[in-house]
Design a protein around this motif. Sequence first.
Motif, PDB file in Angstrom:
ATOM      1  N   ASN A 177       0.820  -1.215   0.000  1.00 32.58           N
ATOM      2  CA  ASN A 177       0.000   0.000   0.000  1.00 32.58           C
ATOM      3  C   ASN A 177       0.855   1.266   0.000  1.00 32.58           C
ATOM      4  OD1 ASN A 177       0.781  -0.619   2.734  1.00 32.58           O
ATOM      5  ND2 ASN A 177      -0.662   0.924   3.429  1.00 32.58           N
ATOM      6  N   TYR A 218      -4.340  -1.680  -4.021  1.00 38.73           N
ATOM      7  CA  TYR A 218      -4.519  -0.348  -3.435  1.00 38.73           C
ATOM      8  C   TYR A 218      -4.120   0.745  -4.432  1.00 38.73           C
ATOM      9  CZ  TYR A 218      -4.304  -3.324   0.738  1.00 38.73           C
ATOM     10  OH  TYR A 218      -4.510  -4.314   1.658  1.00 38.73           O
ATOM     11  N   LEU A 236      -4.374   4.433  -3.874  1.00 42.03           N
ATOM     12  CA  LEU A 236      -3.402   5.021  -2.948  1.00 42.03           C
ATOM     13  C   LEU A 236      -2.045   5.222  -3.618  1.00 42.03           C
ATOM     14  CD1 LEU A 236      -4.102   2.898   0.275  1.00 42.03           C
ATOM     15  CD2 LEU A 236      -5.244   4.987  -0.493  1.00 42.03           C
ATOM     16  N   GLN A 264      -9.923   2.557   0.954  1.00 49.06           N
ATOM     17  CA  GLN A 264      -8.728   1.744   0.690  1.00 49.06           C
ATOM     18  C   GLN A 264      -7.728   1.853   1.828  1.00 49.06           C
ATOM     19  OE1 GLN A 264      -6.819   1.864  -3.105  1.00 49.06           O
ATOM     20  NE2 GLN A 264      -8.582   0.959  -4.133  1.00 49.06           N
ATOM     21  N   GLU A 265      -7.624   3.026   2.426  1.00 49.11           N
ATOM     22  CA  GLU A 265      -6.726   3.188   3.576  1.00 49.11           C
ATOM     23  C   GLU A 265      -7.163   2.308   4.737  1.00 49.11           C
ATOM     24  OE1 GLU A 265      -5.105   7.783   2.971  1.00 49.11           O
ATOM     25  OE2 GLU A 265      -6.895   7.388   4.193  1.00 49.11           O
ATOM     26  N   ALA A 319      -6.269  -1.325   3.884  1.00 49.45           N
ATOM     27  CA  ALA A 319      -4.824  -1.523   4.019  1.00 49.45           C
ATOM     28  C   ALA A 319      -4.424  -1.579   5.488  1.00 49.45           C
ATOM     29  CB  ALA A 319      -4.073  -0.402   3.304  1.00 49.45           C
TER      30      ALA A 319
END
Length: 624
Positions: free
Chosen positions: A406, A435, A438, A556-557, A560
């Motif tokens: 990530n 990811y 990101l 997505q954060e 991750a």
Amino acid sequence: MMKRDFDIIVVGGGHAGVEAAHATSKMGANTLLVTINKKMISNMPCNPSIGGSAKGIVVREIDALGGLMGYVADLERLQVKMLNTGKGPGVQCLRMQEDKHIYPLLIQKELEKITNLTIYEGMVTSLIYSNHQIKGVVLEDGKEFYSKAVILANGTYLESQILRGHDKFSGGPDGERPAHGLSSCLNKMGIDLFRLKTGTPPRIDKDSIDFSATEIQPGQEGYLNFSYLHQDYITLEKQLPCYLLYTNLNTHSIIRSNLHESAQFNGLVKALGPRYCPSIEGKIVNFSDKERHQLFLEPEFRDGNSIYLQGLATSLSKEVQEKVVHSLKGLENAKFLKYGYAIEYDTIKSYEFDATLKIKKYCGLYVAGQIMGTSGYEEAAGLGIMAGINAFNYINNKPPFILRRNEAYIGVMIDDIVTKGVDEPYRLLSSRAEYRLLLRHDNADRRLTKYGYQLGLIVQSRYDAFVSKEEKLQFVYNFINSHHLSYKPQVLNYLEVNKLEPIHNSIKASDFLKRTNVLYRNIVDLFPELNDIDLPQYAIRQLEILIKYEGYIKKQEDIASSYAKFDNYKLDNEIDYLHMDGLALEARQKLDRIRPLTIGQASRISGVNPSDISILILNLKKSK
């Protein structure tokens, strides 16, 4: 007399070797770069471009870490284009056409500036080692050089052979010498090798092409750079166009009736080639329902006549290559400057090295680039800088440097190669990154500049400029999240004049910016106090993406973050997987061979199931 003792020796002057040597020397190591031909340092034997899908983001990451490729690529570009602009920012990538004479010369000039980097012309034929500790290298002429670590970045040169039609002969890329001897040494050291293949298309004389029969493909204007150090841009009139054309049924017929004249199909080629960059013969056979395949005519030099026929990589005989090319519209009278060919070469098996790019069986031995099963200049350069960093950290007793999936495409690439293995040349694709929102083109500096600074690859002035930009970006971000557009006549009039959708009540400035056709400049117009905030052009793009895709980025954060704990769970290299109770047989064998560094890496190994991970964690807890 030249000295014989160095901190680190880098073998190979391609894109991987250059970034490795640049990194180690900039970090403070006395470095020796050994290359067969100094004039071919950073040569581009295949495609005359830097970047492309996913690859362009790797170049951006190399620059954010303090590497060379992106900085030099910006200097004398022939054409610039941002790909996938009709899609979201997670897949947009920069691609530049480069001058194949100028780019290597500029790289060589940058290397010459480094005082503790020595470049030596020669061929490494074996390694010096004792008790699984690397001590140095031996050259073809018998000279020995000693070091604390060695980085192998031999590209496609190891025992390489050129294949075309029914011809097969020893040779390196672009007419260079192959590298003999080192493969035999590695075999004796117990390091497993296998063969891979890649190829290249013909080069055509520009004056023999009828470009009116093709579709012109111009570049783009705008602040399109790989390096964060460059804020200028190349105007459209200074860019050289590329041209689009297509194969046809006659082209396909010629190829089908001459497959026996292709080294790939007549049995001469034994190794696997790249799945995502196949030969024209492979396309015709594997996609027999297609009536045409697109090709591009790309300039190799600003002041030269050589045109690269992108999409027509081939190992057909010279005679058949001519028939194929002459069947294309606009190339009926084409004159060949070079013929296409396939090249086979030795590669190190992926289970031989770990996520730091260190050969597991030997202390101080690292690898980078196509010798470890990758393809492409950009992948090689990304691996080179990582190998350089980790070799330097090793000789200075510092912890290894590993990028997570990530954090960077470079991290995705290394994890893929080490954890999943390769049996064909590995190519980065945006689809490989779970990811990818990101890991965007715009935010590589925000992801990696702090690492480059900590490692000593980013100078203080550049880091200070980065911190200043970040402070301004954060101020503007906070401002537009705490200020509202009011329902007033002057605001409504501005929206009408600029053909923006009206507002019907007070709205937060950040919500207004989330609208599809609203840009940051509209926010500045409506809030004049932001005029004094001098945001660089690329930072404005960062801000717009942060606001417009905020929800998706946060999602997505969070994902991750939820998996991060598994990558923080370290595994001892001495674990006896073969005799661990409860593990499936396949899991035992693969864990023993790959030797993952973390639970997260173990969970990504093909054939290791969630139940095996549970057993692994349970056994580790018991042992502690």
